[in-house]
Design a protein around this motif. Structure first.
Motif, PDB file in Angstrom:
ATOM      1  N   LYS A 152       7.845   0.899  46.562  1.00  0.00           N
ATOM      2  CA  LYS A 152       6.762  -0.088  46.503  1.00  0.00           C
ATOM      3  C   LYS A 152       7.285  -1.456  46.914  1.00  0.00           C
ATOM      4  O   LYS A 152       8.454  -1.767  46.688  1.00  0.00           O
ATOM      5  CB  LYS A 152       6.198  -0.185  45.078  1.00  0.00           C
ATOM      6  N   PRO A 153       6.412  -2.298  47.499  1.00  0.00           N
ATOM      7  CA  PRO A 153       6.829  -3.671  47.800  1.00  0.00           C
ATOM      8  C   PRO A 153       7.202  -4.418  46.520  1.00  0.00           C
ATOM      9  O   PRO A 153       6.527  -4.275  45.492  1.00  0.00           O
ATOM     10  CB  PRO A 153       5.581  -4.292  48.449  1.00  0.00           C
ATOM     11  N   LEU A 168      11.070 -19.164  50.094  1.00  0.00           N
ATOM     12  CA  LEU A 168      11.117 -17.708  50.181  1.00  0.00           C
ATOM     13  C   LEU A 168       9.742 -17.109  50.433  1.00  0.00           C
ATOM     14  O   LEU A 168       9.629 -16.061  51.080  1.00  0.00           O
ATOM     15  CB  LEU A 168      11.718 -17.124  48.894  1.00  0.00           C
ATOM     16  N   THR A 169       8.698 -17.741  49.932  1.00  0.00           N
ATOM     17  CA  THR A 169       7.366 -17.185  50.153  1.00  0.00           C
ATOM     18  C   THR A 169       6.905 -17.344  51.601  1.00  0.00           C
ATOM     19  O   THR A 169       5.955 -16.676  52.019  1.00  0.00           O
ATOM     20  CB  THR A 169       6.338 -17.828  49.209  1.00  0.00           C
ATOM     21  N   GLU A 170       7.558 -18.219  52.356  1.00  0.00           N
ATOM     22  CA  GLU A 170       7.292 -18.300  53.798  1.00  0.00           C
ATOM     23  C   GLU A 170       8.028 -17.187  54.539  1.00  0.00           C
ATOM     24  O   GLU A 170       7.534 -16.656  55.538  1.00  0.00           O
ATOM     25  CB  GLU A 170       7.741 -19.647  54.352  1.00  0.00           C
ATOM     26  N   ARG A 174       5.466 -11.048  50.514  1.00  0.00           N
ATOM     27  CA  ARG A 174       5.451 -10.291  49.258  1.00  0.00           C
ATOM     28  C   ARG A 174       4.680 -11.101  48.226  1.00  0.00           C
ATOM     29  O   ARG A 174       4.580 -12.325  48.319  1.00  0.00           O
ATOM     30  CB  ARG A 174       6.878 -10.026  48.744  1.00  0.00           C
ATOM     31  N   SER A 175       4.160 -10.425  47.228  1.00  0.00           N
ATOM     32  CA  SER A 175       3.390 -11.105  46.187  1.00  0.00           C
ATOM     33  C   SER A 175       4.284 -12.044  45.402  1.00  0.00           C
ATOM     34  O   SER A 175       5.454 -11.742  45.135  1.00  0.00           O
ATOM     35  CB  SER A 175       2.747 -10.077  45.252  1.00  0.00           C
ATOM     36  N   ALA A 189       3.881 -20.510  49.549  1.00  0.00           N
ATOM     37  CA  ALA A 189       3.133 -20.444  50.797  1.00  0.00           C
ATOM     38  C   ALA A 189       1.884 -19.583  50.701  1.00  0.00           C
ATOM     39  O   ALA A 189       1.070 -19.559  51.623  1.00  0.00           O
ATOM     40  CB  ALA A 189       4.036 -19.906  51.910  1.00  0.00           C
ATOM     41  N   ARG A 190       1.723 -18.863  49.593  1.00  0.00           N
ATOM     42  CA  ARG A 190       0.535 -18.033  49.396  1.00  0.00           C
ATOM     43  C   ARG A 190       0.154 -18.061  47.924  1.00  0.00           C
ATOM     44  O   ARG A 190       0.923 -18.478  47.072  1.00  0.00           O
ATOM     45  CB  ARG A 190       0.799 -16.595  49.854  1.00  0.00           C
ATOM     46  N   ALA A 191      -1.054 -17.642  47.649  1.00  0.00           N
ATOM     47  CA  ALA A 191      -1.540 -17.645  46.269  1.00  0.00           C
ATOM     48  C   ALA A 191      -0.703 -16.696  45.415  1.00  0.00           C
ATOM     49  O   ALA A 191      -0.272 -15.632  45.871  1.00  0.00           O
ATOM     50  CB  ALA A 191      -3.006 -17.230  46.235  1.00  0.00           C
ATOM     51  N   TRP A 192      -0.473 -17.110  44.184  1.00  0.00           N
ATOM     52  CA  TRP A 192       0.313 -16.262  43.291  1.00  0.00           C
ATOM     53  C   TRP A 192      -0.480 -15.035  42.857  1.00  0.00           C
ATOM     54  O   TRP A 192      -1.706 -15.054  42.761  1.00  0.00           O
ATOM     55  CB  TRP A 192       0.795 -17.053  42.068  1.00  0.00           C
TER      56      TRP A 192
END
Length: 218
Positions: A152-153, A168-170, A174-175, A189-192
């Motif tokens: 799983k991711p 790291l989120t860029e 991954r969630s 960089a993305r919603a949690w």
């Protein structure tokens, strides 16, 4: 003196409210805990009855440290019907490949388990700070090896300071598991997908304060 006493009592009352606070279950139906050997004794059936839908337990830290309570928590969560996941605490001072192998050796394969989480936060005992390119390459190798084991991711649990330095989120789609005591986090960089909402919650089934988290569906 009366004013001082009143302020002290108000502070105590506010602290007790803070210890019992959690985000609205209407807004966030899925709520749970993340624990380690430092959390203390846990009665998982009681904790589930008090509102914990899921639990994450620290399995490994770095390349050579196993959490002594992990397997106990892992089995107890399953027995109590609590959805379970495992956490690896990343070390900036040890090779990522060895860290991933340590995690994979300890954590059983379980297709019903929640996605494994990698915890990125700065610790006082490790002063190393690799450059971003090296860090991203190491994390990519760790993700590949852990995902190969779990199927799983992974979930990236990234502290605000680490995200500010390494973004790291860029680098990885991954969630995000973000942190923010009592306030929804606004970094990354993305919603949690997960939010550690409190690290002081008191709840039935846990001996001391516990980390309380909420999750949202993708």
């Amino acid at each position: 003196m009366l004013i001082v006493a009143a302020l002290a009592l108000s502070g105590v009352a506010a602290w007790r409210v803070a210890q019992r606070w959690h985000p609205s279950t209407e807004t966030y139906p899925a709520q749970g805990v993340d624990v380690s050997e430092r959390t203390g004794a846990i009665d998982w059936p009681v904790l589930k009855g008090a509102g914990a839908d899921f639990g994450y337990a620290v399995a490994t830290t770095g390349a050579g440290q196993r959490d002594h309570a992990f397997l106990t928590h892992w089995d107890a969560m399953a027995a109590a019907g609590v959805r379970r996941g495992a956490i690896h605490v990343f070390s900036f001072c040890q090779p990522a490949r060895a860290q991933a192998d340590a995690f994979n050796t300890l954590v059983p394969r379980d297709p019903t388990a929640l996605p494994a989480a990698i915890d990125f936060s700065y610790e006082d005992g490790c002063a190393d700070r690799p450059d971003r390119a090296a860090m991203v390459a190491d994390v990519a190798e760790m993700i590949r090896r852990i995902e190969s084991h779990t199927g799983k991711p992974v979930l990236l649990k990234v502290a605000r300071a680490v995200e500010g330095d390494y973004r790291l989120t860029e680098a990885f789609r991954r969630s995000l598991w973000a942190e923010g005591n009592f306030m929804k986090p606004g970094y990354g960089a993305r919603a949690w997908r997960m939010w550690r909402a409190s690290d002081v919650r008191r709840i039935d089934g846990v001996e001391g304060p516990v980390n309380w988290d909420v999750a949202v569906a993708q």
